[in-house]
Write a protein that holds these residues in place. Sequence first.
Motif, PDB file in Angstrom:
ATOM      1  N   ILE A   5      37.717  84.403  89.175  1.00 55.35           N
ATOM      2  CA  ILE A   5      39.091  84.225  88.710  1.00 55.35           C
ATOM      3  C   ILE A   5      39.353  84.960  87.398  1.00 55.35           C
ATOM      4  O   ILE A   5      40.481  85.404  87.131  1.00 55.35           O
ATOM      5  CB  ILE A   5      39.406  82.714  88.557  1.00 55.35           C
ATOM      6  CG1 ILE A   5      40.907  82.491  88.370  1.00 55.35           C
ATOM      7  CG2 ILE A   5      38.604  82.108  87.417  1.00 55.35           C
ATOM      8  CD1 ILE A   5      41.722  82.854  89.568  1.00 55.35           C
ATOM      9  N   LYS A   6      38.330  85.146  86.572  1.00 53.20           N
ATOM     10  CA  LYS A   6      38.515  85.867  85.304  1.00 53.20           C
ATOM     11  C   LYS A   6      38.911  87.320  85.540  1.00 53.20           C
ATOM     12  O   LYS A   6      39.564  87.929  84.699  1.00 53.20           O
ATOM     13  CB  LYS A   6      37.237  85.798  84.465  1.00 53.20           C
ATOM     14  CG  LYS A   6      36.945  84.419  83.890  1.00 53.20           C
ATOM     15  CD  LYS A   6      35.703  84.434  83.005  1.00 53.20           C
ATOM     16  CE  LYS A   6      35.435  83.070  82.409  1.00 53.20           C
ATOM     17  NZ  LYS A   6      34.220  83.061  81.547  1.00 53.20           N
ATOM     18  N   SER A   7      38.488  87.854  86.667  1.00 53.63           N
ATOM     19  CA  SER A   7      38.880  89.225  87.023  1.00 53.63           C
ATOM     20  C   SER A   7      40.146  89.226  87.863  1.00 53.63           C
ATOM     21  O   SER A   7      41.015  90.101  87.702  1.00 53.63           O
ATOM     22  CB  SER A   7      37.751  89.907  87.800  1.00 53.63           C
ATOM     23  OG  SER A   7      36.579  89.989  87.038  1.00 53.63           O
ATOM     24  N   ASP A   8      40.275  88.259  88.756  1.00 49.43           N
ATOM     25  CA  ASP A   8      41.382  88.251  89.707  1.00 49.43           C
ATOM     26  C   ASP A   8      42.720  87.885  89.074  1.00 49.43           C
ATOM     27  O   ASP A   8      43.765  88.416  89.469  1.00 49.43           O
ATOM     28  CB  ASP A   8      41.084  87.271  90.856  1.00 49.43           C
ATOM     29  CG  ASP A   8      39.959  87.761  91.754  1.00 49.43           C
ATOM     30  OD1 ASP A   8      39.811  88.997  91.864  1.00 49.43           O
ATOM     31  OD2 ASP A   8      39.244  86.941  92.334  1.00 49.43           O
ATOM     32  N   LEU A   9      42.703  86.977  88.090  1.00 50.30           N
ATOM     33  CA  LEU A   9      43.963  86.566  87.474  1.00 50.30           C
ATOM     34  C   LEU A   9      44.649  87.707  86.734  1.00 50.30           C
ATOM     35  O   LEU A   9      45.842  87.969  86.966  1.00 50.30           O
ATOM     36  CB  LEU A   9      43.725  85.367  86.541  1.00 50.30           C
ATOM     37  CG  LEU A   9      44.974  84.790  85.861  1.00 50.30           C
ATOM     38  CD1 LEU A   9      45.989  84.336  86.905  1.00 50.30           C
ATOM     39  CD2 LEU A   9      44.606  83.627  84.936  1.00 50.30           C
ATOM     40  N   PRO A  10      43.948  88.429  85.847  1.00 52.00           N
ATOM     41  CA  PRO A  10      44.611  89.576  85.205  1.00 52.00           C
ATOM     42  C   PRO A  10      45.070  90.635  86.211  1.00 52.00           C
ATOM     43  O   PRO A  10      46.138  91.225  86.063  1.00 52.00           O
ATOM     44  CB  PRO A  10      43.520  90.142  84.280  1.00 52.00           C
ATOM     45  CG  PRO A  10      42.592  89.008  84.038  1.00 52.00           C
ATOM     46  CD  PRO A  10      42.591  88.231  85.321  1.00 52.00           C
ATOM     47  N   GLY A 325      40.713  95.499  88.351  1.00 51.72           N
ATOM     48  CA  GLY A 325      39.533  94.644  88.345  1.00 51.72           C
ATOM     49  C   GLY A 325      39.528  93.530  89.358  1.00 51.72           C
ATOM     50  O   GLY A 325      38.673  92.642  89.293  1.00 51.72           O
ATOM     51  N   GLY A 326      40.484  93.527  90.313  1.00 47.68           N
ATOM     52  CA  GLY A 326      40.503  92.489  91.338  1.00 47.68           C
ATOM     53  C   GLY A 326      39.220  92.485  92.156  1.00 47.68           C
ATOM     54  O   GLY A 326      38.744  93.532  92.565  1.00 47.68           O
ATOM     55  N   ARG A 327      38.670  91.303  92.402  1.00 50.57           N
ATOM     56  CA  ARG A 327      37.391  91.204  93.102  1.00 50.57           C
ATOM     57  C   ARG A 327      37.504  90.495  94.449  1.00 50.57           C
ATOM     58  O   ARG A 327      36.745  90.789  95.366  1.00 50.57           O
ATOM     59  CB  ARG A 327      36.374  90.455  92.231  1.00 50.57           C
ATOM     60  CG  ARG A 327      36.039  91.145  90.925  1.00 50.57           C
ATOM     61  CD  ARG A 327      35.172  92.366  91.123  1.00 50.57           C
ATOM     62  NE  ARG A 327      33.881  92.017  91.687  1.00 50.57           N
ATOM     63  CZ  ARG A 327      32.837  91.594  90.989  1.00 50.57           C
ATOM     64  NH1 ARG A 327      32.927  91.465  89.668  1.00 50.57           N
ATOM     65  NH2 ARG A 327      31.697  91.317  91.586  1.00 50.57           N
ATOM     66  N   THR A 328      38.422  89.529  94.560  1.00 52.57           N
ATOM     67  CA  THR A 328      38.546  88.770  95.806  1.00 52.57           C
ATOM     68  C   THR A 328      40.013  88.651  96.195  1.00 52.57           C
ATOM     69  O   THR A 328      40.910  89.053  95.445  1.00 52.57           O
ATOM     70  CB  THR A 328      37.949  87.353  95.665  1.00 52.57           C
ATOM     71  OG1 THR A 328      38.827  86.550  94.850  1.00 52.57           O
ATOM     72  CG2 THR A 328      36.564  87.384  95.029  1.00 52.57           C
ATOM     73  N   LYS A 329      40.235  88.037  97.353  1.00 57.23           N
ATOM     74  CA  LYS A 329      41.600  87.876  97.856  1.00 57.23           C
ATOM     75  C   LYS A 329      42.442  86.945  96.982  1.00 57.23           C
ATOM     76  O   LYS A 329      43.660  86.857  97.165  1.00 57.23           O
ATOM     77  CB  LYS A 329      41.576  87.364  99.291  1.00 57.23           C
ATOM     78  CG  LYS A 329      40.909  85.998  99.455  1.00 57.23           C
ATOM     79  CD  LYS A 329      41.137  85.425 100.843  1.00 57.23           C
ATOM     80  CE  LYS A 329      40.495  86.258 101.921  1.00 57.23           C
ATOM     81  NZ  LYS A 329      40.737  85.693 103.268  1.00 57.23           N
ATOM     82  N   ALA A 330      41.817  86.250  96.034  1.00 60.96           N
ATOM     83  CA  ALA A 330      42.569  85.362  95.142  1.00 60.96           C
ATOM     84  C   ALA A 330      43.650  86.120  94.395  1.00 60.96           C
ATOM     85  O   ALA A 330      44.746  85.589  94.163  1.00 60.96           O
ATOM     86  CB  ALA A 330      41.621  84.687  94.155  1.00 60.96           C
ATOM     87  N   SER A 331      43.383  87.358  94.001  1.00 58.01           N
ATOM     88  CA  SER A 331      44.381  88.126  93.240  1.00 58.01           C
ATOM     89  C   SER A 331      45.633  88.380  94.072  1.00 58.01           C
ATOM     90  O   SER A 331      46.759  88.297  93.564  1.00 58.01           O
ATOM     91  CB  SER A 331      43.777  89.444  92.751  1.00 58.01           C
ATOM     92  OG  SER A 331      43.295  90.216  93.823  1.00 58.01           O
ATOM     93  N   ALA A 332      45.457  88.685  95.360  1.00 62.33           N
ATOM     94  CA  ALA A 332      46.618  88.913  96.235  1.00 62.33           C
ATOM     95  C   ALA A 332      47.412  87.625  96.421  1.00 62.33           C
ATOM     96  O   ALA A 332      48.652  87.633  96.392  1.00 62.33           O
ATOM     97  CB  ALA A 332      46.151  89.449  97.591  1.00 62.33           C
ATOM     98  N   ILE A 333      46.707  86.510  96.619  1.00 64.77           N
ATOM     99  CA  ILE A 333      47.383  85.225  96.829  1.00 64.77           C
ATOM    100  C   ILE A 333      48.128  84.792  95.570  1.00 64.77           C
ATOM    101  O   ILE A 333      49.290  84.377  95.634  1.00 64.77           O
ATOM    102  CB  ILE A 333      46.353  84.150  97.248  1.00 64.77           C
ATOM    103  CG1 ILE A 333      45.706  84.531  98.579  1.00 64.77           C
ATOM    104  CG2 ILE A 333      47.014  82.775  97.345  1.00 64.77           C
ATOM    105  CD1 ILE A 333      44.526  83.658  98.963  1.00 64.77           C
ATOM    106  N   ILE A 334      47.476  84.913  94.409  1.00 62.30           N
ATOM    107  CA  ILE A 334      48.102  84.505  93.142  1.00 62.30           C
ATOM    108  C   ILE A 334      49.331  85.357  92.850  1.00 62.30           C
ATOM    109  O   ILE A 334      50.359  84.844  92.381  1.00 62.30           O
ATOM    110  CB  ILE A 334      47.090  84.597  91.989  1.00 62.30           C
ATOM    111  CG1 ILE A 334      45.969  83.571  92.198  1.00 62.30           C
ATOM    112  CG2 ILE A 334      47.772  84.343  90.650  1.00 62.30           C
ATOM    113  CD1 ILE A 334      44.801  83.731  91.237  1.00 62.30           C
TER     114      ILE A 334
END
Length: 530
Positions: A5-10, A325-334
């Motif tokens: 999440i530290k990478s995906d949120l930004p 820096g997105g790493r997982t699908k969490a960034s797309a969902i957020i």
Amino acid sequence: MFKHIKSDLPASIVVFFVALPLCLGIALASGAPLFSGLIAGIIGGIVVGSLSGSQIGVSGPAAGLAAIVLTAIGTLGGFENFLVAVVLGGLIQILFSILKAGVIAYYFPSSVIKGMLTGIGIIIILKQIPHFFGYSENTEGNFAFFQVDGENTFTEIINSLNYISPGATIVAVVALAILLLWDKILSKKSKIFQLVQGPLVAVVVGILFYVFTKDDSTFAISDKLLVSVPIPESIDTLGTLLSFPNFSVIGNSEIWITAFTIALVASLETLLCVEATDKLDPLKRTTPTNKELFAQGVGNSISGLLGGLPVTQVIVRSSANIQSGGRTKASAIIHGFFLLISIILIPRLLNMIPLSVLAAILFIVGYKLAKPALFKKMYELGWKQFVPFVVTVFGIVFTDLLIGIGLGLMVGIVVILLKSYQNSHFLHIEDKSNGKHKIKMTLAEEVTFFNKGAILKELDSLPNDTYLELSLLNTRYLDNDIIEILEDFAFKAKERNIDIKLVSKRGIEENPASFIEFFRTRPKSSLSLN
């Protein structure tokens, strides 16, 4: 999913700022309600992002479908009728996934995929130049060379130079400087600069500039140069901005034709984007393409039901996600939730963001996709890689995405045919023996009608009084066309005093009669030499 999440949120924040104007611009270019673009962006993030097997792909309304949508709305008699086709198109995509149609993605050459990424990067930069200088005309949805407003990419840039807005240009230059400073220096100095991303700072600076200069006659930024999100009067009236499909027209054949067209084009664009994003992924993960088609199908059906545009996986959002820096699908969902929350809670704040600041963000995205060093690298790989790459790049820049890819693929196929033509056989000429040239011809592992011309040319060019050893030891498959050529040559060889020795795993034949019989006793469709 939230492990990184530290990478995906930004990264999700960056994707949000990239996606917001694109959703609105594509809706405008499609002749659809602006809110339909936002709905598609939300569905693409939350629904498709949750169901997709891609860890770094981001979905939303696609520029490649804008012309299809614009035409279909008029042909089908209104936006509500068109939404029926979107719902059905999604169901057809689900059928595609069941039929395992996702395998198509694996048949596109690497040179074409790299050309697609580079071409899109160049297009992003070119299309954002007018916004960078504060030109009020919309260009986000017009990713084709010939735009829906009658202009083309370069005339739009020329027009923008005649209408430069000092305020918009200044804040764009400042935003670009912040982004470069953040990327090259500050992000390497401290973790705080990795957590707080440069694009967020650039957007905040843009809003503050707009607020403090709005009464300045020289540097004020016109409302036409700002993000324009539809604002509901209250949360209770939010539903009035939605449109719903008119299922009474479902029996219309034009609806089904449009649905199939949407499903086909959206699936192709998604599969191409999947192939491209997998190549960009630093972890080199592989997206299950059939699962992706299923996710896109569900997303399109829900988007159509809620009044949204068709969605695909989109390379602009996906590459912005990867580069941030997105790493997982969490960034797309957020990012999808950010779109949803922002249009409900802070639409007025969003409408203070200058488009020139967003253009600066997209400049960085475009440059990272189209680095000049890539042209040099592809050139060094040889013309068989460079030519399809360049054709794809220029095809995308001067036509549109799908036509450019099609041109690159056609050139790639021609290159394969030329390579197959050249590699059908190996010819070795030895010294004269007993007054005759001794020539050994070794055929390739698989010889098809593509190789017909090359083999025929070599056989016809053999000098008279030659001793030919034809080796099939490495050959596992001979097409019937090649068998016929060899049979015909056996008749001609006697007249030209050419002796033939056929060497295969089945034995050795040293006279024309046996040579001919060897092929005549094989099935005429092909010769398998397993």
